[in-house]
Motif scaffolding. Structure first.
Motif, PDB file in Angstrom:
ATOM      1  N   GLU A  58       2.638   1.656  10.426  1.00 13.83           N
ATOM      2  CA  GLU A  58       2.514   0.199  10.383  1.00 13.83           C
ATOM      3  C   GLU A  58       1.679  -0.335  11.537  1.00 13.83           C
ATOM      4  N   ASP A  59       1.913   0.161  12.751  1.00 18.12           N
ATOM      5  CA  ASP A  59       1.153  -0.305  13.911  1.00 18.12           C
ATOM      6  C   ASP A  59      -0.322   0.065  13.797  1.00 18.12           C
ATOM      7  N   TYR A 118      -2.113  -2.020  11.145  1.00 15.85           N
ATOM      8  CA  TYR A 118      -2.336  -3.402  11.593  1.00 15.85           C
ATOM      9  C   TYR A 118      -3.590  -3.476  12.457  1.00 15.85           C
ATOM     10  N   CYS A 129       3.070  -0.270   2.746  1.00 13.34           N
ATOM     11  CA  CYS A 129       3.186  -1.385   3.682  1.00 13.34           C
ATOM     12  C   CYS A 129       1.885  -2.180   3.599  1.00 13.34           C
ATOM     13  N   ARG A 149       0.458  -3.838   6.230  1.00 16.75           N
ATOM     14  CA  ARG A 149       0.052  -4.146   7.601  1.00 16.75           C
ATOM     15  C   ARG A 149      -1.465  -4.134   7.767  1.00 16.75           C
ATOM     16  N   TYR A 200       2.346 -11.787   9.920  1.00 14.06           N
ATOM     17  CA  TYR A 200       3.513 -11.006   9.515  1.00 14.06           C
ATOM     18  C   TYR A 200       3.567 -10.965   7.995  1.00 14.06           C
ATOM     19  N   ASP A 201       3.864  -9.790   7.471  1.00 12.15           N
ATOM     20  CA  ASP A 201       3.926  -9.633   6.014  1.00 12.15           C
ATOM     21  C   ASP A 201       5.369  -9.463   5.574  1.00 12.15           C
TER      22      ASP A 201
END
Length: 144
Positions: free
Chosen positions: A31-32, A35, A92, A94, A115-116
């Protein structure tokens, strides 16, 4: 009919890369990393308007992006995509969130986050974008 000058990738091929290979390689950092990859992608493909941002999502086959609400310090977007991507639950969003955050940060000139939130029953993803008017980003020329 002529063949295209380059092969096209099927949605299945994209799914394999996006949902299986990347998550396997990135593991708990998926996720990070996605993003920040989205933010980097936005710098390489700048959108000069909200209409261009929406068009980019369609061109990239990320789904249909729609502005739902705008406030003095934020926006809410809705992404409609293949419902199966939401039902499976492993994708995800992101990458898309980072992309939106950076596009709006460049447009506004303020520190911006996105933000999702998957809304499986409604079959869409909501993106909440917030910018901080106290945090001006240097070297940006706001377009909005």
């Amino acid at each position: 009919m002529l063949n295209p000058p380059y092969p096209t990738i099927s949605s299945f091929g994209y799914e394999i890369i996006r949902d299986h290979i990347l998550s396997s390689i990135l593991g708990k950092h998926e996720e990070d990393v996605l993003y920040w990859a989205g933010k980097e992608l936005a710098r390489k493909f700048p959108c000069k308007s909200q209409e261009e941002l929406i068009a980019f999502f369609a061109d990239a086959c990320w789904g249909t992006l729609e502005l739902i609400k705008e406030t003095k310090d934020g926006r809410i977007f809705q992404l409609t995509n293949d419902p199966e991507l939401l039902l499976v639950g492993h994708r995800c969003f992101r990458l898309e969130a980072g992309f939106i955050a950076e596009q709006i940060q460049q447009a506004k000139g303020y520190l911006t986050e996105c933000y999702d939130e998957k809304q499986v029953k409604q079959e869409h993803v909501m993106f909440t974008v917030k910018w901080d008017v106290k945090e001006r980003i240097m070297n940006t020329i706001p377009t909005e």
